[in-house]
Structures are given as C-alpha cells and as structure tokens.
Motif scaffolding. Sequence first.
Motif, short mmCIF file in Angstrom:
data_model
loop_
_atom_site.label_atom_id
_atom_site.label_comp_id
_atom_site.label_asym_id
_atom_site.label_seq_id
_atom_site.Cartn_x
_atom_site.Cartn_y
_atom_site.Cartn_z
N VAL B 34 118.55 52.26 -31.99
CA VAL B 34 119.68 51.75 -31.20
C VAL B 34 120.71 52.86 -30.99
O VAL B 34 121.20 53.06 -29.87
N ALA B 37 119.25 55.26 -28.44
CA ALA B 37 119.24 54.67 -27.09
C ALA B 37 120.63 54.79 -26.46
O ALA B 37 120.76 55.14 -25.28
N LYS B 38 121.66 54.52 -27.27
CA LYS B 38 123.03 54.56 -26.76
C LYS B 38 123.43 55.93 -26.22
O LYS B 38 124.35 56.05 -25.43
N PHE B 43 121.90 54.43 -20.12
CA PHE B 43 121.97 53.27 -21.04
C PHE B 43 123.24 52.47 -20.75
O PHE B 43 124.33 53.03 -20.65
N ILE B 46 122.93 46.72 -25.09
CA ILE B 46 121.78 46.14 -25.78
C ILE B 46 122.19 44.84 -26.46
O ILE B 46 123.32 44.69 -26.93
N SER B 48 120.39 41.73 -29.13
CA SER B 48 119.24 41.52 -29.99
C SER B 48 119.42 40.30 -30.87
O SER B 48 120.52 40.03 -31.35
N THR B 56 114.84 41.64 -27.99
CA THR B 56 115.82 42.69 -27.76
C THR B 56 115.84 42.97 -26.27
O THR B 56 114.79 43.21 -25.67
N SER B 58 117.50 45.52 -23.59
CA SER B 58 118.32 46.70 -23.34
C SER B 58 118.54 46.82 -21.84
O SER B 58 117.68 46.44 -21.03
N TYR B 59 119.72 47.28 -21.49
CA TYR B 59 120.12 47.35 -20.08
C TYR B 59 120.27 48.81 -19.67
O TYR B 59 120.79 49.63 -20.44
N TRP B 60 119.79 49.10 -18.45
CA TRP B 60 119.70 50.48 -17.97
C TRP B 60 120.13 50.56 -16.51
O TRP B 60 119.98 49.61 -15.75
#
Lengths: 111, 111
Positions: B34, B37-38, B43, B46, B48, B56, B58-60
Amino acid sequence: MIAKTPTVPYYAVIFTSIRTDDDKDYVEMAEIMVDLAKQQDGFLGIESARDEIGITVSYWKDLESIKNWKENSEHIIAQDKGREIWYKSFKTRITKVEKDYEFHKSENEKK
Amino acid sequence: MIAKTPTVPYYAVIFTSIRTDDDKDYVEMAEIMVDLAKQQDGFLGIESARDEIGITVSYWKDLESIKNWKENSEHIIAQDKGREIWYKSFKTRITKVEKDYEFHKSENEKK
C-alpha cells in the motif's frame, strides 16, 4: 464468494460505505436487497466485505440494468433508509469492466 | 476511509480474494505494498475491507499507471508470494469509472 462473471465487457457498481452505530433492521434489509438484486434482469453477481469500511461490488450486464435497479421501488425505500439511518457516508462508483483475470490454487499447490 | 477521487473518468482495479490460512509476512507485505502503491504516478486512492472475502479497490489516473504498477519489480515479488502462499484464489478486474456520486450525513442529521 468471488462472483462468477462473464467475459468482458460488463459493469461493476462499487459501493463504499461508513456505517452509523444504528443497526436497526440493517442486516435484515441488506439480505432482502441482495435477494431482490439477484432477481433483476442483467444482474451478474455480488461481492461484499466489511471491517472499518464496507465495500459491496455488484456486477451487471449493462448500464440500463444498473439504472433499473437504482430506480426499483423497494430499493428506493432501502436507499432512503440508508441515508436516514444506516450510513454516515457512502460513495457509489459506476464502472465498466474492461479486463479481468483470475487465479485458483491447484489442489496440488494447496497441500 | 472512502477514497477521495477526482472527477470521472478515472480507473478502478477491483481485487477480490480468498486467503489461505498461511499468514506468514502477509500483513507486513500488504502494508509495504500500500505504501509503495501510494508512491506510484497516477495513484489516486485505495479502499480495503475483509471478512469472508477480501476486497481491495485501488484507483488510478489511467491504464498506463495500472500497467506500470502491475509490472513494478517489488510488486511482482509480492504477486508471486500471493499466488504461492497467501491466496487460495483471487480475481482482478480493471474498470473505468464512468460516473460517481456520494453522500455525507450532515452534522445536523447525525444528532
């Protein structure tokens, strides 16, 4: 259970929520709504988990199925109660699934 | 926390999983991933939750950010360990967020 969904494209509604402390009728209504969703045209599956936040992802054939479900009269009553009683906050995201892949450990690997 | 995401369109990766009983290094690795990823370009956030299954999201910013994260060398090591040790099964869905809306109970309503 991980939802068994068809080949892409299909749609996913990601509903992320923070609950209030008021549990009155919540579990019962959540079960009724899942059962009702399963009866809708275009419904493909649902996945749900909750610890500090709740995430429910429902899968649908197309945007029209999602719209019809949002406007279902019994669902509207539940949505209203959600805003009044059960949820501090939530976010709904309507998404198109463009690609998916999965993994299942083989029996051999499980040992 | 519900992720604060920008105006649509953006992308969401829905990762749904069923764990094995083997917890070795799992929580530590999940936290490292995590944090990593941040730090990635694109990014956005996220969310979860886990009970019987884990979800989970995650947004992109775009598909390229998602591809770069999937191919990140440290992430690949974690993905391999996931298949070997931590997951019985999982499904990853790459989705485009086309519409979103949210609700926050006002202070007045909270009383």
